[in-house]
Write an enzyme that holds these catalytic residues in place. Structure first.
Site, PDB file in Angstrom:
ATOM      1  N   GLN A   5      -5.885 -13.714  -3.687  1.00 37.48           N
ATOM      2  CA  GLN A   5      -6.892 -13.240  -4.645  1.00 37.48           C
ATOM      3  C   GLN A   5      -6.684 -13.713  -6.082  1.00 37.48           C
ATOM      4  OE1 GLN A   5      -8.705  -9.440  -4.128  1.00 37.48           O
ATOM      5  NE2 GLN A   5      -8.203  -8.793  -6.188  1.00 37.48           N
ATOM      6  N   TRP A   9      -8.051  -0.633  -9.065  1.00 42.67           N
ATOM      7  CA  TRP A   9      -7.656  -0.930 -10.445  1.00 42.67           C
ATOM      8  C   TRP A   9      -6.928  -2.268 -10.563  1.00 42.67           C
ATOM      9  CZ3 TRP A   9      -9.750  -0.128 -14.697  1.00 42.67           C
ATOM     10  CH2 TRP A   9      -9.093  -0.264 -15.908  1.00 42.67           C
ATOM     11  N   ASN A  10      -6.130  -2.626  -9.522  1.00 44.85           N
ATOM     12  CA  ASN A  10      -5.456  -3.928  -9.575  1.00 44.85           C
ATOM     13  C   ASN A  10      -6.473  -5.061  -9.544  1.00 44.85           C
ATOM     14  OD1 ASN A  10      -2.502  -3.215  -9.405  1.00 44.85           O
ATOM     15  ND2 ASN A  10      -3.287  -2.153  -7.600  1.00 44.85           N
ATOM     16  N   SER A  11      -7.422  -4.965  -8.632  1.00 47.72           N
ATOM     17  CA  SER A  11      -8.459  -6.002  -8.544  1.00 47.72           C
ATOM     18  C   SER A  11      -9.233  -6.090  -9.852  1.00 47.72           C
ATOM     19  CB  SER A  11      -9.426  -5.701  -7.390  1.00 47.72           C
ATOM     20  OG  SER A  11      -8.745  -5.778  -6.158  1.00 47.72           O
ATOM     21  N   HIS A  45     -14.407  -3.886  -4.787  1.00 47.92           N
ATOM     22  CA  HIS A  45     -14.421  -2.444  -4.536  1.00 47.92           C
ATOM     23  C   HIS A  45     -13.898  -1.667  -5.754  1.00 47.92           C
ATOM     24  CE1 HIS A  45     -10.179  -2.966  -4.223  1.00 47.92           C
ATOM     25  NE2 HIS A  45      -9.928  -1.862  -3.537  1.00 47.92           N
ATOM     26  N   HIS A 105      -0.052  -0.056  -4.828  1.00 43.57           N
ATOM     27  CA  HIS A 105       1.002   0.637  -5.573  1.00 43.57           C
ATOM     28  C   HIS A 105       2.193  -0.286  -5.768  1.00 43.57           C
ATOM     29  CE1 HIS A 105      -0.872   4.170  -3.270  1.00 43.57           C
ATOM     30  NE2 HIS A 105      -1.531   3.946  -4.379  1.00 43.57           N
ATOM     31  N   ASP A 147       5.612   5.987  -8.598  1.00 41.21           N
ATOM     32  CA  ASP A 147       4.153   6.085  -8.696  1.00 41.21           C
ATOM     33  C   ASP A 147       3.732   7.533  -8.448  1.00 41.21           C
ATOM     34  OD1 ASP A 147       4.086   6.464  -5.911  1.00 41.21           O
ATOM     35  OD2 ASP A 147       3.729   4.343  -5.513  1.00 41.21           O
ATOM     36  N   ALA A 151     -10.871   6.335  -3.263  1.00 39.20           N
ATOM     37  CA  ALA A 151      -9.929   6.701  -4.343  1.00 39.20           C
ATOM     38  C   ALA A 151     -10.690   6.947  -5.654  1.00 39.20           C
ATOM     39  CB  ALA A 151      -8.840   5.641  -4.494  1.00 39.20           C
TER      40      ALA A 151
HETATM   41  N1  UDP Z   1      -5.336  -8.476  -2.408  1.00 34.26           N
HETATM   42  C1  UDP Z   1      -5.072  -9.817  -2.102  1.00 34.26           C
HETATM   43  N2  UDP Z   1      -5.814 -10.417  -1.131  1.00 34.26           N
HETATM   44  C2  UDP Z   1      -6.800  -9.776  -0.457  1.00 34.26           C
HETATM   45  C3  UDP Z   1      -7.079  -8.440  -0.773  1.00 34.26           C
HETATM   46  C4  UDP Z   1      -6.328  -7.815  -1.766  1.00 34.26           C
HETATM   47  O1  UDP Z   1      -4.177 -10.440  -2.693  1.00 34.26           O
HETATM   48  O2  UDP Z   1      -7.430 -10.390   0.400  1.00 34.26           O
HETATM   49  C5  UDP Z   1      -4.527  -7.813  -3.452  1.00 34.26           C
HETATM   50  C6  UDP Z   1      -5.249  -7.817  -4.779  1.00 34.26           C
HETATM   51  O3  UDP Z   1      -4.981  -9.012  -5.481  1.00 34.26           O
HETATM   52  C7  UDP Z   1      -4.695  -6.562  -5.456  1.00 34.26           C
HETATM   53  C8  UDP Z   1      -4.352  -5.648  -4.288  1.00 34.26           C
HETATM   54  O4  UDP Z   1      -4.327  -6.455  -3.131  1.00 34.26           O
HETATM   55  O5  UDP Z   1      -3.513  -6.875  -6.173  1.00 34.26           O
HETATM   56  C9  UDP Z   1      -5.367  -4.551  -4.087  1.00 34.26           C
HETATM   57  O6  UDP Z   1      -5.187  -3.559  -5.040  1.00 34.26           O
HETATM   58  P1  UDP Z   1      -6.402  -2.725  -5.607  1.00 34.26           P
HETATM   59  O7  UDP Z   1      -5.839  -1.731  -6.563  1.00 34.26           O
HETATM   60  O8  UDP Z   1      -7.428  -3.613  -6.133  1.00 34.26           O
HETATM   61  O9  UDP Z   1      -7.042  -2.004  -4.383  1.00 34.26           O
HETATM   62  P2  UDP Z   1      -6.446  -1.159  -3.150  1.00 34.26           P
HETATM   63  O10 UDP Z   1      -6.198  -2.128  -2.083  1.00 34.26           O
HETATM   64  O11 UDP Z   1      -5.210  -0.471  -3.630  1.00 34.26           O
HETATM   65  O12 UDP Z   1      -7.561  -0.244  -2.835  1.00 34.26           O
END
Ligand code: UDP
Length: 481
Positions: free
Chosen positions: A357, A375-377, A372, A18, A114, A395
């Site tokens: 990442q 949405w960010n990934s 996984h 978020h 959010d 989610a």
């Molecule tokens: N992320 C990262 N390194 C990691 C794992 C996750 O930088 O080892 C960051 C990734 O780039 C993304 C966020 O954490 O920006 C994860 O957001 P996402 O919506 O994909 O999944 P959530 O963690 O909210 O389930």
């Protein structure tokens, strides 16, 4: 009244998923659109990942204020579901948010929160300023989310037991097995919290979505023009602001060791040869699944980087609120099959808990992302032109996986949901080989490159999201009096 400079406060609930888009949107408003933005980041544990993110985007017009999340241990049981925890936490943190805003030398002209921040609408009302929601998921999810109170009246029994897909007016229907986590069990208290959250979102003065026109034309059209959805959303304007993704990790002292090691390793690999494996900020898999995944990677003989986290009893969002912290006394690598690290040391790199990442995905050696589907990934992968293996856990990730495989055709996925059945090593190996070496991988790469281009176009000057943000700013100004 004319404003010298519009000041917008953005409220982010805990969790990097978020915080990252709120922060990046604040950055875009402050830089591209020359507004003043203050991000109020509600945080639980202060992990290095959060600290780095908070300090990474400093710029003249952007301030970041950290607000410790309220202690909710006396309010809800410690095993309450994550959605309940976040909603209650954000509700209980409203007084701290209010008092932070009241100490600002010049207060905000509008709030953006959010979907967990809707209790803060009260503050906007007290200040007489407009409030907007930023949905950090996509437009299809937004449709299901706002339509859920209607489905609640229409559908009898559990959603997951329905024989037919759930119809969302004007949108692709949702498979019963793909519903978001809080809809999995209607008898659970989280379901009620989720419905209340959905109503809270429709009380905002406008809805911002981290998506863009060419990515989701159907759902966006439905949100804007379908009569039923329009009435559920109370005819609020819908703005696309995406893709909003976080940038590279800064070279903080604590992180640079891992980052250097990973990038140096990637520099030595051939172009488009590596699979990056990560389950987001909080995803964990079972011990058995971890073993099958390890053996599958080994069996594929393909290069990999794997962000390994301590397994849990079941697939889950287990470490969501502990983002980027090291996990487990023995370290997560202790759960890998015996000899795995030695046997794969020439082709694989295992990174405990957290990796840079965005830089990894952007590296020329990376061919695919086993994700996984957060949405960010997903957006980070698309914007790096990297096709995916969709491995949804929690989610709204199952919907994202379906969209990636069936609609956008930039991902492959296991035959059964990984939340339902352990994905065996042979299936893992086949998906990895198909992605890195197969024809399917080539086609997906072509498609994902086209999406990347359309995403870049959307945020460039006069692109659809750029124009949409300008309209949002106009709307903000017209509501400030
Ligand atoms: N992320 C990262 N390194 C990691 C794992 C996750 O930088 O080892 C960051 C990734 O780039 C993304 C966020 O954490 O920006 C994860 O957001 P996402 O919506 O994909 O999944 P959530 O963690 O909210 O389930």
């Amino acid at each position: 009244m004319a404003f010298k400079q519009l000041h917008i406060a953005l409220i982010a609930s805990p969790g990097i998923g978020h915080l990252a888009p709120l922060l990046s949107l604040g950055h875009r408003l402050a830089t591209t659109h020359n507004l003043r933005a203050t991000v109020l980041a509600v945080t639980t544990t202060i992990s290095p990942a959060i600290t780095q993110l908070l300090t990474s985007l400093t710029t003249t017009n952007l301030s970041v204020i950290q607000i410790p999340a309220a202690d909710i241990s006396a309010v809800i049981p410690p095993d309450a579901k994550i959605v309940t925890q976040l909603c209650i936490m954000m509700r209980e943190t409203v007084p701290a948010i209010r008092s932070t805003i009241s100490t600002m030398a010049s207060g905000p002209h509008a709030l953006i929160g959010d979907i967990f921040s809707t209790d803060s609408w009260l503050i906007a009302e007290e200040l007489g300023i407009p409030k907007y929601v930023l949905v950090t998921g996509n437009a299809w999810f937004t449709s299901l989310f706002i339509y859920s109170p209607v489905l609640d009246k229409q559908v009898v029994g559990q959603y997951v037991d329905q024989k037919e897909p759930l119809e969302i007016p004007g949108c692709k229907s949702v498979l019963p097995e793909d519903v978001v986590d809080p809809m999995l069990n209607r008898d659970d208290e989280t379901y009620g919290v989720y419905l209340a959250q959905s109503v809270g979102v429709t009380l905002a003065d406008g809805v911002l979505i981290n998506s863009w026109e060419d990515l989701e034309p159907q759902s966006l059209d439905a949100l804007r023009n379908n009569e039923v959805l329009r009435s559920v959303i109370r005819c609020k304007p819908v703005y696309t602001v995406g893709p909003v993704i976080k940038g590279y990790e800064p070279d903080g002292a604590e992180r640079s060791g891992v980052k250097n090691k990973v990038i140096e390793w990637l520099d030595k690999q051939p172009n488009r040869s590596v699979i990056y494996v990560s389950f987001g900020s909080g995803g964990t898999i079972s011990v058995e699944q971890m073993k099958e995944l390890a053996c599958g990677l080994e069996l594929s003989h393909q290069r990999f980087i794997w962000v390994v986290r301590t397994p849990s009893g079941q697939v889950s969002d287990g470490s969501f609120l502990k983002t980027g912290q090291s996990s487990g006394l023995d370290g997560p690598c202790g759960y890998l099959p015996e000899g795995f690290l030695g046997r794969t040391e020439k082709i694989g790199l295992v990174v405990p808990s957290w990796a840079p990442q965005v830089e990894i995905l952007d590296h020329v050696s990376v061919a695919g992302f086993l994700t996984h589907c957060g949405w960010n990934s997903t957006l980070e992968s698309i914007m790096s032109g990297v096709p995916m293996i969709a491995w949804p856990l929690y989610a709204e990730q199952k919907m994202n996986a379906t969209m990636l495989t069936e609609v956008l055709e930039v991902a492959v996925r296991p035959a059964a949901l990984p939340t339902v059945k352990v994905v065996g090593r042979e299936e893992v190996a086949k998906m990895v080989v198909d992605l890195v070496e197969g024809e399917k991988g080539k086609t997906m790469k072509m498609k994902v490159d086209m999406l990347k281009e359309s995403g870049n176009k959307a945020i460039s000057e006069n692109g659809s999201s750029y124009v949409s943000i300008c309209k949002f700013i106009e709307d903000c100004r017209s509501r400030c009096h």
